[in-house]
Design a protein around this motif. Structure first.
Motif, short mmCIF file in Angstrom:
data_model
loop_
_atom_site.label_atom_id
_atom_site.label_comp_id
_atom_site.label_asym_id
_atom_site.label_seq_id
_atom_site.Cartn_x
_atom_site.Cartn_y
_atom_site.Cartn_z
N THR A 147 53.82 88.85 38.44
CA THR A 147 54.86 88.49 38.06
C THR A 147 55.07 87.19 38.85
O THR A 147 56.20 85.58 38.26
CB THR A 147 55.75 89.65 38.84
N VAL A 148 54.47 87.11 40.06
CA VAL A 148 53.91 85.65 40.56
C VAL A 148 53.62 84.78 39.13
O VAL A 148 54.50 83.57 39.27
CB VAL A 148 52.87 86.01 41.57
N LEU A 149 52.39 85.21 38.45
CA LEU A 149 52.23 83.83 37.08
C LEU A 149 53.18 83.92 36.06
O LEU A 149 53.42 82.45 36.44
CB LEU A 149 51.43 84.38 36.73
N SER A 150 54.06 84.80 35.83
CA SER A 150 54.70 84.00 35.13
C SER A 150 56.01 83.81 35.84
O SER A 150 57.24 82.59 34.93
CB SER A 150 55.70 85.68 34.05
N GLY B 200 58.32 87.01 42.81
CA GLY B 200 59.27 86.54 41.76
C GLY B 200 59.54 85.01 42.28
O GLY B 200 59.33 84.10 41.84
N GLY B 201 60.04 84.86 43.28
CA GLY B 201 60.05 84.00 44.06
C GLY B 201 59.34 82.96 44.81
O GLY B 201 59.27 81.81 45.46
N LEU B 202 58.09 83.84 45.22
CA LEU B 202 56.70 83.65 45.68
C LEU B 202 56.49 82.65 44.55
O LEU B 202 55.08 81.51 44.74
CB LEU B 202 56.18 84.09 46.16
N GLY B 203 56.51 83.08 43.78
CA GLY B 203 56.06 82.03 42.15
C GLY B 203 56.75 81.01 42.38
O GLY B 203 56.17 79.62 41.67
N HIS B 204 57.88 80.60 42.96
CA HIS B 204 59.13 79.60 42.67
C HIS B 204 58.53 78.40 44.13
O HIS B 204 57.80 77.73 43.71
CB HIS B 204 60.75 80.16 42.47
N GLY B 205 58.40 79.34 44.96
CA GLY B 205 58.01 78.58 46.05
C GLY B 205 56.51 78.38 45.62
O GLY B 205 56.17 76.92 46.55
N VAL B 206 55.07 78.75 45.24
CA VAL B 206 54.28 78.30 45.26
C VAL B 206 53.98 77.38 45.18
O VAL B 206 53.40 75.63 45.18
CB VAL B 206 52.99 79.14 44.80
#
Length: 242
Positions: A34-37, A120-126
């Motif tokens: 989910t983070v990667l997507s 999902g939010g962490l992916g955006h933030g990173v």
């Protein structure tokens, strides 16, 4: 000393995200995906935005309004990608629930849904921190630091790291608020998330004025504190209801 400073700036920008990843995300492969997507979705929005603004960049105007328009279109595109990400997640959730029914397994718990939103939010933030902070830190490992003319009170790299940290936190926990708003049909949450994103983005324009970082950074942290508090209260409410 400069190597320590460079690593310090990087940890300021990404330290909390790394801690959250290790403590929550890394334990479940699905959350890692989910983070990667989510990171891929953010990158897609950046590519589309860069293509649309290619003929106008770099902005040479000393006025603030061209940058305001750039930020407005960026926020609108990213929020559109958030809605698209949510719609794809809903389809995946329906598929998982249908599979659970066939296997006589329980549906996703509320805590599972919150963790997916958090990932999902962490992916955006990173993604934001990597492209708007880490990409600028290479000179920080050199023999000296750098001060911008309009913010001579703080090193440029520290200002960049702090702003990236703010947006990493805003992106991470705004996704939890947004997913809850979409799931419950709460217009307040649905409007709050893009509003907070837009306000935080516009506050970065304060840095264009002399000494603006001294004012802009505290204001940005107020937005971060509001986002975290609202997400916390929302999470407690949802847990009590269930």
């Amino acid at each position: 000393m400069t190597v320590a400073a460079g690593l310090g700036y990087a940890l300021v920008a990404l330290g909390p995200a790394l801690s959250l990843f290790v403590a929550v995300i890394a334990k479940k492969p699905f959350l890692i995906l989910t983070v990667l997507s989510s990171t891929l979705f953010w990158l897609m929005s950046l590519i589309v935005l860069s293509g649309a603004w290619r003929v106008f960049l770099p902005l040479r105007s000393t006025a603030w309004w061209p940058y305001g328009i750039l930020l407005l279109t960026s926020v609108a595109l990213q929020e559109g990608m958030r809605i698209l990400f949510w719609s794809l997640y809903r389809r995946l959730e329906d598929m998982l629930n249908a599979f659970a029914d066939r296997m006589s397994r329980p549906h996703l718990f509320l805590t599972d849904k919150m963790q997916i939103a958090l990932a999902g939010g962490l992916g955006h933030g990173v993604a934001h921190s990597v492209f708007f902070c880490l990409s600028l830190l290479t000179p920080a490992f050199g023999p000296a630091t750098y001060y911008a003319d309009r913010c001579s009170h703080m090193p440029f790299f520290l200002v960049s790291a702090l702003i990236s940290l703010c947006f990493a936190l805003i992106h991470t926990f705004s996704m939890v608020i947004a997913f809850n708003g979409y799931a419950e049909g709460r217009k307040t949450d649905q409007v709050l998330v893009p509003s907070v994103h837009l306000v935080a983005s516009m506050l970065t324009l304060v840095n264009l004025s002399d000494g603006g970082c001294v004012v802009g950074l505290p204001l940005l942290w107020i937005v971060v504190a509001f986002t975290l508090h609202y997400c916390w209260q929302m999470g407690l409410r949802r847990l009590r209801e269930h």
